[in-house]
Design a protein around this motif. Sequence first.
Motif, PDB file in Angstrom:
ATOM      1  N   ILE A   1      33.175  36.976  29.319  1.00 26.12           N
ATOM      2  CA  ILE A   1      33.938  38.221  29.398  1.00 26.12           C
ATOM      3  C   ILE A   1      35.297  37.985  30.035  1.00 26.12           C
ATOM      4  O   ILE A   1      36.330  38.492  29.568  1.00 26.12           O
ATOM      5  CB  ILE A   1      33.134  39.276  30.186  1.00 26.12           C
ATOM      6  CG1 ILE A   1      31.942  39.767  29.366  1.00 26.12           C
ATOM      7  CG2 ILE A   1      34.016  40.459  30.579  1.00 26.12           C
ATOM      8  CD1 ILE A   1      31.039  40.739  30.102  1.00 26.12           C
ATOM      9  N   SER A   2      35.335  37.205  31.100  1.00 27.89           N
ATOM     10  CA  SER A   2      36.593  36.925  31.785  1.00 27.89           C
ATOM     11  C   SER A   2      37.581  36.199  30.879  1.00 27.89           C
ATOM     12  O   SER A   2      38.761  36.555  30.821  1.00 27.89           O
ATOM     13  CB  SER A   2      36.319  36.102  33.047  1.00 27.89           C
ATOM     14  OG  SER A   2      37.523  35.771  33.705  1.00 27.89           O
TER      15      SER A   2
ATOM     16  N   ASP B   1      38.860  38.636  28.107  1.00 26.99           N
ATOM     17  CA  ASP B   1      39.776  39.663  28.615  1.00 26.99           C
ATOM     18  C   ASP B   1      41.132  39.078  28.986  1.00 26.99           C
ATOM     19  O   ASP B   1      42.156  39.781  28.906  1.00 26.99           O
ATOM     20  CB  ASP B   1      39.159  40.360  29.830  1.00 26.99           C
ATOM     21  CG  ASP B   1      38.139  41.414  29.428  1.00 26.99           C
ATOM     22  OD1 ASP B   1      38.153  41.830  28.252  1.00 26.99           O
ATOM     23  OD2 ASP B   1      37.331  41.823  30.283  1.00 26.99           O
ATOM     24  N   GLN B   2      41.167  37.836  29.400  1.00 21.63           N
ATOM     25  CA  GLN B   2      42.454  37.223  29.730  1.00 21.63           C
ATOM     26  C   GLN B   2      43.365  37.143  28.513  1.00 21.63           C
ATOM     27  O   GLN B   2      44.590  37.211  28.646  1.00 21.63           O
ATOM     28  CB  GLN B   2      42.229  35.830  30.320  1.00 21.63           C
ATOM     29  CG  GLN B   2      41.679  35.842  31.738  1.00 21.63           C
ATOM     30  CD  GLN B   2      41.428  34.443  32.271  1.00 21.63           C
ATOM     31  OE1 GLN B   2      41.662  33.449  31.587  1.00 21.63           O
ATOM     32  NE2 GLN B   2      40.952  34.363  33.504  1.00 21.63           N
TER      33      GLN B   2
ATOM     34  N   SER C   1      42.954  39.305  25.920  1.00 27.43           N
ATOM     35  CA  SER C   1      42.935  40.649  25.321  1.00 27.43           C
ATOM     36  C   SER C   1      42.507  40.604  23.859  1.00 27.43           C
ATOM     37  O   SER C   1      43.162  41.170  22.974  1.00 27.43           O
ATOM     38  CB  SER C   1      44.322  41.306  25.446  1.00 27.43           C
ATOM     39  OG  SER C   1      44.714  41.413  26.788  1.00 27.43           O
TER      40      SER C   1
ATOM     41  N   ARG D   1      38.889  45.226  22.362  1.00 24.18           N
ATOM     42  CA  ARG D   1      38.952  46.504  23.064  1.00 24.18           C
ATOM     43  C   ARG D   1      37.896  47.435  22.473  1.00 24.18           C
ATOM     44  O   ARG D   1      37.592  47.365  21.285  1.00 24.18           O
ATOM     45  CB  ARG D   1      40.334  47.162  22.922  1.00 24.18           C
ATOM     46  CG  ARG D   1      41.502  46.286  23.307  1.00 24.18           C
ATOM     47  CD  ARG D   1      41.715  46.219  24.792  1.00 24.18           C
ATOM     48  NE  ARG D   1      42.133  47.476  25.370  1.00 24.18           N
ATOM     49  CZ  ARG D   1      42.441  47.616  26.653  1.00 24.18           C
ATOM     50  NH1 ARG D   1      42.361  46.569  27.472  1.00 24.18           N
ATOM     51  NH2 ARG D   1      42.806  48.774  27.143  1.00 24.18           N
TER      52      ARG D   1
ATOM     53  N   ASN E   1      38.698  47.318  28.089  1.00 25.97           N
ATOM     54  CA  ASN E   1      38.438  45.919  27.762  1.00 25.97           C
ATOM     55  C   ASN E   1      36.947  45.630  27.951  1.00 25.97           C
ATOM     56  O   ASN E   1      36.167  46.526  28.284  1.00 25.97           O
ATOM     57  CB  ASN E   1      39.319  44.980  28.593  1.00 25.97           C
ATOM     58  CG  ASN E   1      39.061  45.092  30.085  1.00 25.97           C
ATOM     59  OD1 ASN E   1      37.986  45.496  30.529  1.00 25.97           O
ATOM     60  ND2 ASN E   1      40.057  44.734  30.885  1.00 25.97           N
TER      61      ASN E   1
ATOM     62  N   GLN F   1      35.498  46.317  31.606  1.00 24.42           N
ATOM     63  CA  GLN F   1      35.463  47.742  31.900  1.00 24.42           C
ATOM     64  C   GLN F   1      34.394  48.454  31.069  1.00 24.42           C
ATOM     65  O   GLN F   1      33.721  49.362  31.566  1.00 24.42           O
ATOM     66  CB  GLN F   1      36.842  48.348  31.639  1.00 24.42           C
ATOM     67  CG  GLN F   1      37.928  47.796  32.555  1.00 24.42           C
ATOM     68  CD  GLN F   1      39.325  48.091  32.041  1.00 24.42           C
ATOM     69  OE1 GLN F   1      39.499  48.602  30.925  1.00 24.42           O
ATOM     70  NE2 GLN F   1      40.333  47.772  32.830  1.00 24.42           N
TER      71      GLN F   1
END
Length: 730
Positions: free
Chosen positions: A93-94, A97-98, A100, A103, A153, A156
């Motif tokens: 996930i990290s 998300d970095q 993007s 969504r 994201n 979230q």
Amino acid sequence: MDSQTLAQDLEASILSATTPPKISAALSSIAAFLRRHTSDQLRPFFSLVFPSLLRRLFGFDSISWLEIGTSDRELSSQLFAFLAPGGPLFSSISSVDQESLVRYIFPTERLPEWMRYALQSSISSEVLASISPLFSSRIKEDELQNLKQIQLNVFQYYIFWFAYYPVSRGTAVLSNSGSGRATRKTRLENWVSSIPVISSSGRKPGQRPESSLYLQLLYSYLKAFVPKLGSGSFMPYRSSLLNYSMNDDELAYLQAEFVVQTFVQFWMVDNDLSPLPAQVARSLGLSFLYQAMLGTTPPTPGLGGVLKLLVNYLYWCPSSPKDGNPHMLFDKLLQRPLYRFILRSFLYCPIGASVKNSVQIFSLWMAYIQPWHISKEDFTEFESTKEQRDEGGNHREKGYTVVWRGYVLDNYLFYSSLVVHFLEFAHKFIHADVESVTKMVSEVLEVLCSSTELLALLYRVNTAYSTKQAVSSSYMTNDLYKYVSSIQEKLQDWEDGMWDSDINVSILRERSSMDLRFFSDRGDGASNLLQLLILRAEHEIHLLSGDVSRHLQFLDLIKAKAKKLFGEQIAKTPEKISPKESPANQKEYFTLRRPKVGKYKGDWMKRPISDTEVAWLAVVLIRVSDWLNQYLSLDGSVETDDVGPTYVEVKGNEVRQITGPKEVLWLLLMLVFSWFGVMCNLVVGFMRRHGMKINLRFLASKRLVAFFVLSLLWPVIVRGLSGVGVLLGL
């Protein structure tokens, strides 16, 4: 293409995994997939597999993997390792998300009640972003469908679903409480077992307490995403984040704020009648019309356990508060929602409901007003043996000291006004569970009397609050006068909207002003409520069969603490209450008196229900009147100075010949409706200019209701009597 095909295979295995062996195999396959692929190859997984994974993890349409893992220790360990902050899922996930890459749109119907209404209203996205950080830069507008949605994201999106899980479980338990089906009973038992207060009661001495997998995950997420940051390290710069690049501390705070805000909104605020501070709502011109129709809806049940863990973590301070208490970062964020959550749970708890949920809420309240008792041992059940060994214990002295003075002053209403509301709740349920109620009353009095310094501080604040208006500022020597204005503002704001619909609680009272009633000698003050409660408790205990020694012990403790709080007279009873006494003699003690309507000084429509009204009908009519007044802007929310005639543009060159009686009739009907609309506008305008409001409450009069019922039944009665006469004649 390989990752796409594997993702589809993973999705199929996830959806079919409903037993521990299949779930274990699916988790192993997912972990292997995530480790083998780089972040740019994970788009198929998070677009196809991740939503299905969340569906199975939280079981919104079936029993969740978390519930299944509760009864299987090996599966529970595997699920925790997979979902932990350092596990394969969050690592992926990290990285995603970095860059993007993905969504999501969170379903609007799963959002907290007030957020759902706000997105469906005409409130602009800019205003929404200013009232809640959760809206900031996350609102996506669809102009074609006229929709506003929350776009998140991956991190979230997961946190939102994680926060929604206990809400969905509490709602399911509430809706299935009357069902006898075995599957639903199992789900209820699994959920109840996750509550530490209930599930730990059967432990053997020295045995490590077991906790639910969800609470273990919650604690691990709090440790990872809400670290104990130093107070004030970057707070001064939050208002100008766009003017410079954020460092790691600031990014960590924004992430921590998002996590805490999500939990607060889903668990505490949700269906609150006043979700925003009253001053903020007025300054932005916000009006939540759904308030008038929601009524006295209590918070979702079953959230006491998760909220207590959240409060314990945020307010746990390994060292003295003067060394930089980390709770200061989120203190203002939690105060109002937590106070209103506890108050709504007590105030709107329906008669006949189980006291178990109220015991959870009470435990949460006790944890909040005793932060000096929070220690490392409170989190032992959520940690592994290695974590306990690495972090060591906490030997901070337990008990109130002068270093907590600022905390108590900042949260004074939790120690005073909320106690009075709790005593009113105790009156509602003393007959249903006298043991639980007396035990809770004894505990809250024990907290207030546990320290001479704490009790003296509460007395001094009350004195300052009571005398500030009568004493000139030049003669004020009490250093606590400076807190009075803040307490007054909090009392009005934190209880905003509560009393508009507070007409069906068991203790009816006049609220012409927002006064503190804890040390008041008024009829609705804490001392009188407590004295009446002692009398009622004695009566209920003597009606019990069997050994009542434990109940009498709690009652003796209450009398002793009440004597310390309010003096000698509180513990004295006019006479010993026994079951043999006649009802006429007991009525004076156990009948809660209604205030005289003629002396009511508040809004006449919101006056306490009198004996001449049908209570449930009055409640409905008041809510309908409120809604109509807000909808027609009769509540003063719209200025009337600029109101003028309304003009309609009509094309003058279009002439149509009217033929036939139908068109003539239609024209006449339109004329009548137009005339009726004009008259309604004139009446509404007149009412606005003169401050008049709609009040339908008079229709709840028992005499009027009886007249309407009799009018409806009279033809039936006449026909029945006629039929009887005919039969008698035959």
